[in-house]
Design a protein around this motif. Structure first.
Motif, PDB file in Angstrom:
ATOM      1  N   ARG A 298      15.539   8.857  12.770  1.00 42.56           N
ATOM      2  CA  ARG A 298      16.923   9.118  13.165  1.00 42.56           C
ATOM      3  C   ARG A 298      17.919   8.763  12.070  1.00 42.56           C
ATOM      4  N   ASN A 299      17.527   7.884  11.180  1.00 39.84           N
ATOM      5  CA  ASN A 299      18.499   7.346  10.217  1.00 39.84           C
ATOM      6  C   ASN A 299      18.255   7.771   8.770  1.00 39.84           C
ATOM      7  N   LEU A 300      17.065   8.282   8.456  1.00 39.39           N
ATOM      8  CA  LEU A 300      16.764   8.678   7.073  1.00 39.39           C
ATOM      9  C   LEU A 300      16.911  10.189   6.913  1.00 39.39           C
ATOM     10  N   THR A 301      17.249  10.595   5.707  1.00 41.38           N
ATOM     11  CA  THR A 301      17.396  12.034   5.441  1.00 41.38           C
ATOM     12  C   THR A 301      16.046  12.732   5.348  1.00 41.38           C
ATOM     13  N   ASP A 302      15.023  12.003   4.863  1.00 36.83           N
ATOM     14  CA  ASP A 302      13.691  12.609   4.736  1.00 36.83           C
ATOM     15  C   ASP A 302      12.640  11.530   4.990  1.00 36.83           C
ATOM     16  N   PHE A 303      12.169  11.467   6.234  1.00 34.36           N
ATOM     17  CA  PHE A 303      11.220  10.432   6.642  1.00 34.36           C
ATOM     18  C   PHE A 303       9.867  10.589   5.941  1.00 34.36           C
ATOM     19  N   LYS A 304       9.399  11.832   5.797  1.00 36.42           N
ATOM     20  CA  LYS A 304       8.107  12.069   5.153  1.00 36.42           C
ATOM     21  C   LYS A 304       8.142  11.660   3.687  1.00 36.42           C
ATOM     22  N   ARG A 305       9.277  11.887   3.047  1.00 38.24           N
ATOM     23  CA  ARG A 305       9.385  11.555   1.623  1.00 38.24           C
ATOM     24  C   ARG A 305       9.252  10.054   1.382  1.00 38.24           C
ATOM     25  N   ILE A 306       9.911   9.258   2.208  1.00 35.61           N
ATOM     26  CA  ILE A 306       9.849   7.810   1.985  1.00 35.61           C
ATOM     27  C   ILE A 306       8.460   7.271   2.297  1.00 35.61           C
ATOM     28  N   ASN A 307       7.752   7.899   3.232  1.00 37.99           N
ATOM     29  CA  ASN A 307       6.363   7.512   3.490  1.00 37.99           C
ATOM     30  C   ASN A 307       5.476   7.816   2.293  1.00 37.99           C
ATOM     31  N   LYS A 308       5.706   8.973   1.676  1.00 38.60           N
ATOM     32  CA  LYS A 308       4.945   9.350   0.477  1.00 38.60           C
ATOM     33  C   LYS A 308       5.271   8.417  -0.678  1.00 38.60           C
ATOM     34  N   TYR A 309       6.522   8.023  -0.766  1.00 38.38           N
ATOM     35  CA  TYR A 309       6.969   7.064  -1.794  1.00 38.38           C
ATOM     36  C   TYR A 309       6.198   5.748  -1.646  1.00 38.38           C
ATOM     37  N   ASP A 310       6.107   5.237  -0.415  1.00 40.77           N
ATOM     38  CA  ASP A 310       5.363   3.996  -0.158  1.00 40.77           C
ATOM     39  C   ASP A 310       3.875   4.167  -0.458  1.00 40.77           C
ATOM     40  N   GLU A 311       3.348   5.314  -0.105  1.00 40.86           N
ATOM     41  CA  GLU A 311       1.924   5.597  -0.303  1.00 40.86           C
ATOM     42  C   GLU A 311       1.550   5.551  -1.783  1.00 40.86           C
ATOM     43  N   ILE A 312       2.410   6.112  -2.641  1.00 40.90           N
ATOM     44  CA  ILE A 312       2.136   6.112  -4.087  1.00 40.90           C
ATOM     45  C   ILE A 312       2.198   4.696  -4.646  1.00 40.90           C
ATOM     46  N   LEU A 313       3.206   3.937  -4.244  1.00 40.89           N
ATOM     47  CA  LEU A 313       3.320   2.547  -4.714  1.00 40.89           C
ATOM     48  C   LEU A 313       2.109   1.725  -4.298  1.00 40.89           C
ATOM     49  N   GLU A 314       1.658   1.922  -3.056  1.00 41.40           N
ATOM     50  CA  GLU A 314       0.509   1.176  -2.545  1.00 41.40           C
ATOM     51  C   GLU A 314      -0.784   1.589  -3.247  1.00 41.40           C
ATOM     52  N   GLU A 315      -0.887   2.882  -3.607  1.00 36.47           N
ATOM     53  CA  GLU A 315      -2.096   3.400  -4.261  1.00 36.47           C
ATOM     54  C   GLU A 315      -2.349   2.717  -5.594  1.00 36.47           C
ATOM     55  N   TYR A 316      -1.282   2.490  -6.358  1.00 33.12           N
ATOM     56  CA  TYR A 316      -1.451   1.923  -7.705  1.00 33.12           C
ATOM     57  C   TYR A 316      -1.219   0.412  -7.758  1.00 33.12           C
ATOM     58  N   GLU A 317      -0.907  -0.194  -6.616  1.00 33.16           N
ATOM     59  CA  GLU A 317      -0.563  -1.618  -6.596  1.00 33.16           C
ATOM     60  C   GLU A 317      -1.690  -2.492  -7.137  1.00 33.16           C
ATOM     61  N   ASN A 318      -2.934  -2.194  -6.766  1.00 37.37           N
ATOM     62  CA  ASN A 318      -4.068  -3.034  -7.176  1.00 37.37           C
ATOM     63  C   ASN A 318      -5.059  -2.299  -8.097  1.00 37.37           C
ATOM     64  N   GLN A 319      -4.683  -1.134  -8.570  1.00 38.06           N
ATOM     65  CA  GLN A 319      -5.585  -0.398  -9.472  1.00 38.06           C
ATOM     66  C   GLN A 319      -5.526  -0.969 -10.888  1.00 38.06           C
ATOM     67  N   ARG A 320      -6.683  -0.941 -11.550  1.00 39.00           N
ATOM     68  CA  ARG A 320      -6.771  -1.390 -12.942  1.00 39.00           C
ATOM     69  C   ARG A 320      -7.775  -0.512 -13.679  1.00 39.00           C
ATOM     70  N   PRO A 321      -7.350   0.134 -14.768  1.00 40.96           N
ATOM     71  CA  PRO A 321      -8.284   0.991 -15.516  1.00 40.96           C
ATOM     72  C   PRO A 321      -9.336   0.161 -16.261  1.00 40.96           C
ATOM     73  N   ASP A 322     -10.525   0.706 -16.415  1.00 42.67           N
ATOM     74  CA  ASP A 322     -11.625  -0.021 -17.067  1.00 42.67           C
ATOM     75  C   ASP A 322     -11.365  -0.272 -18.544  1.00 42.67           C
ATOM     76  N   PHE A 323     -10.552   0.573 -19.190  1.00 42.89           N
ATOM     77  CA  PHE A 323     -10.353   0.440 -20.641  1.00 42.89           C
ATOM     78  C   PHE A 323      -9.303  -0.624 -21.005  1.00 42.89           C
ATOM     79  N   ILE A 324      -8.700  -1.270 -19.994  1.00 47.07           N
ATOM     80  CA  ILE A 324      -7.740  -2.352 -20.271  1.00 47.07           C
ATOM     81  C   ILE A 324      -8.348  -3.672 -19.802  1.00 47.07           C
TER      82      ILE A 324
END
Length: 526
Positions: A298-324
Motif C-alpha cells: 500500500r505504501n511503496l511504489t514498486d513492491f516487487k522491485r524492493i523485494n528483488k533489491y533485498d534478494e540481490i543483497l542477500e545473495e552476495y552477503e556471504n559469497q566469497r570467490p575461490d580466487f581471493i
C-alpha cells in the motif's frame, strides 16, 4: 540428592519442556484448553519443587564455598600445592557457575509458566449446566468434575471476552528458561522493541528507605579526630542523628547523609519482566510477518522491485570467490560490491553514476520509516494497552491476591510509574485495527485515567457496594474523557447497559444528592 544429579535432573526437565511446543489450536474447545492448563500447572509444580531443592542445597549462593579454597599468601608454599589448590578452585568455580545458571533458568521457567497460567485463568471459565454457577479453571480442577453447588457433572466452557488476557503470547514465553537464546535471536528492530517494553515494566517509583549512610567526624578516646562512614537500617530513619550521638558521643558531626531507597518496578521481578517482554515482542513479530506485505504494498511504489533489491543483497552477503584469500576482507568486499552494482545496473536500480534511483531510494526510506515507527512499536502498544486495561478492569483486592497475566505487578502506581502510559501510537493502533482482529482504541492521557481509577478505589475501599469492575473501568473512562460510550464498549467487550449502571453507581458515590443517599453511603462505609 547429590548436586550434579540435581543439575542434570533440572537440565533434562527443561530440555523436555523446550522440545514440547505449545499449540493454541482449538484453544476455545474445552478439552484443548483444559489439557494445556493442566499440563502447564503440573510443570509449574515440578519446577517449584526443583527450586526448593536448589534453595536447600545453597544454589542461591553457589560461590561461598570458594572462599575455603582460595589461594592463601603463605611463605614458602610448594609449587605442587599451589597448582593443586588452583585446580580445586577451578573445579569449584565451574560447579558454582553450573548451579547459578541452572537456578537462573529454573526461575525464568517458573515465571514464564505463571504468566501463561495467568492468561489462561483470565481467558475462560467453566459453567455448570444445571445451576449455571461459574468456576475458574483452577477451581474446576479441584472439584473432581462435580459442581459444588448442585453436584451436577455437566459443564460447558465459555471464553471470557471481558477480562484482560492475551494467550497468543504463550508460545513465545521462555517456558524452558531459554530467555538468553530468545534474546540472541531477536532482529535489530525486535531488539529495540524489546528494550521499549522492558523500560515500561522497569518503570520505578520512589520507594521506602532501606538504609541510611552517614559520613561522620568524631574524637576517639585518645582525642584523635576520626572520619568514618556508617550505615543504619530503616528503623533509624527518624532518629539517625540521635543514634549516631549515642554510639559516637554527643560531639559527633554529620558531614554527609544518603538515603538508600527500594525502587519497586511496575513488574517487580526481573525474570517476569524479561519473559513478558520477550513474549510480547515474539507475538508482535508474528503479527508483522502476517501483515508486512499488505502494508508495504500500500505504501511503496514498486513492491516487487524492493523485494528483488533485498534478494540481490542477500545473495552476495556471504559469497566469497575461490580466487581471493579468505582473510583479504577488503578484496572480498570490493568483489561483492562490483557484483551487486552489475546486477543493479542491469535492472536499472542505479543510474550511470552508481547512485540508487530516486524512486527506489524513496521506497527504501518509506520502508525504513514503517519498520521504525510502526512495526517497532507494536509490542509497546500491546503491552501498554493490556496493562492499562488490566488496571482499569480489576479491583485493588483482585490485583493483590489473584493470579493474573502480569505476575508481581504493583497493586497501584505512583505518578512516576504512570508516565509509562503517556505515549500512544495512534498510527500503530490504526494498523492493528485494520489488519488484525485485535481491539484497541486510542485513549489520550491514560496516566490521568489510571490516577482517577486509583483515587476512586480509595473512596470505595470500605464500601459494601458490589461493582462490576470491568464495567466500572469503562464507566470511569466515559466520565473522564471525550471518548464515546460505544467505542469503549467495543474495546472492552462489555455491554453498554452495564457501563451505564456503573456510571449511576459512580455518581451516587461521588455526588450523593438526597439525604437518604448520604446516610446510605455513610452506613456502608462503617
Amino acid at each position: 540428592m547429590p548436586e550434579s544429579v540435581l543439575v542434570n535432573k533440572a537440565e533434562n526437565y527443561l530440555k523436555e519442556i523446550a522440545e514440547d511446543s505449545i499449540s493454541l489450536d482449538d484453544i476455545e474447545e474445552f478439552e484443548s484448553f483444559k489439557n494445556l492448563y493442566f499440563k502447564l500447572e503440573d510443570r509449574l509444580n515440578y519446577l517449584q519443587k526443583l527450586r526448593e531443592d536448589m534453595d536447600r542445597q545453597g544454589y542461591t549462593t553457589p560461590f561461598t564455598s570458594l572462599s575455603r579454597y582460595g589461594t592463601k599468601t603463605v611463605s614458602e608454599v610448594p609449587a605442587d600445592e599451589i597448582r593443586e589448590t588452583s585446580r580445586h578452585n577451578q573445579i569449584f568455580r565451574t560447579t558454582a557457575n553450573a548451579k547459578k545458571n541452572i537456578l537462573d533458568r529454573v526461575k525464568s521457567a517458573i515465571d514464564s509458566h505463571m504468566i501463561a497460567l495467568g492468561n489462561l485463568e483470565q481467558f475462560g471459565y467453566v459453567k455448570c449446566n444445571s445451576c449455571y454457577k461459574k468456576y475458574s479453571i483452577s477451581e474446576f480442577k479441584g472439584m473432581e468434575g462435580q459442581c459444588k453447588n448442585c453436584k451436577s457433572t455437566s459443564f460447558s466452557f465459555k471464553v471470557n471476552k471481558e477480562l484482560t488476557h492475551r494467550i497468543d503470547i504463550i508460545p513465545y514465553l521462555p517456558l524452558s528458561g531459554n530467555y538468553m537464546v530468545l534474546k540472541s535471536e531477536l532482529s535489530q528492530y525486535a531488539r529495540e522493541s524489546y528494550k521499549q517494553v522492558l523500560n515500561i515494566l522497569k518503570q520505578e517509583r520512589r520507594g521506602h528507605v532501606k538504609t541510611i549512610t552517614l559520613v561522620i567526624r568524631f574524637k576517639d578516646e585518645n582525642n584523635r579526630l576520626i572520619r568514618k562512614s556508617i550505615t543504619f537500617g530503616s528503623e533509624y530513619v527518624d532518629n539517625y542523628e540521635e543514634e549516631a550521638r549515642n554510639r559516637y558521643g554527643r560531639n559527633v558531626r554529620i558531614e554527609d547523609i544518603k538515603f538508600h531507597r527500594t525502587k519497586p518496578a511496575i513488574i517487580d521481578d526481573n525474570h517476569a519482566r524479561t519473559a513478558i517482554a520477550l513474549a510480547y515482542v515474539g507475538y508482535a513479530q508474528k503479527i508483522i510477518t502476517e501483515i508486512e506485505d499488505d502494508i508495504l504494498k500500500r505504501n511503496l511504489t514498486d513492491f516487487k522491485r524492493i523485494n528483488k533489491y533485498d534478494e540481490i543483497l542477500e545473495e552476495y552477503e556471504n559469497q566469497r570467490p575461490d580466487f581471493i584469500d579468505e582473510y583479504d576482507h577488503d578484496e572480498i568486499e570490493a568483489w561483492r560490491k562490483s557484483k551487486i552494482e552489475k546486477r543493479f545496473r542491469s535492472l536499472n536500480y542505479i543510474d550511470r553514476f552508481g547512485n540508487i534511483t530516486r524512486s527506489l531510494r524513496r521506497d527504501i526510506k518509506v520502508r525504513e520509516n514503517i519498520y521504525r515507527n510502526i512495526f517497532q512499536n507494536i509490542a509497546y502498544t500491546l503491552i501498554v494497552w493490556d496493562m492499562f486495561k488490566y488496571y482499569m478492569t480489576t479491583s485493588n483486592n483482585a490485583r493483590k491476591i489473584k493470579l493474573g497475566p502480569f505476575p508481581y505487578i504493583r497493586v497501584e502506581l505512583d505518578r512516576e510509574q504512570r508516565r509509562a502510559f503517556q505515549t500512544t501510537y495512534n498510527k500503530v493502533i490504526e494498523i492493528l485495527n485494520d489488519f488484525t482482529d485485535i481491539k484497541i482504541i486510542p485513549i489520550p492521557e491514560m496516566d490521568l485515567l489510571l490516577y482517577e481509577k486509583f483515587k476512586f478505589e480509595k473512596k470505595i475501599l470500605k464500601s459494601n457496594i458490589k461493582f462490576n469492575h470491568v464495567a466500572l473501568g469503562a464507566a470511569l473512562i466515559t466520565q473522564n474523557s471525550e471518548i464515546e460510550l460505544e467505542s469503549i464498549s467495543y474495546a472492552f467487550n462489555i455491554n453498554e447497559s452495564k457501563i451505564k449502571n456503573e456510571i449511576e453507581l459512580i455518581d451516587q458515590v461521588l455526588n450523593p444528592k438526597s439525604e437518604r443517599s448520604k446516610e446510605f453511603l455513610e452506613m456502608i462505609k462503617k
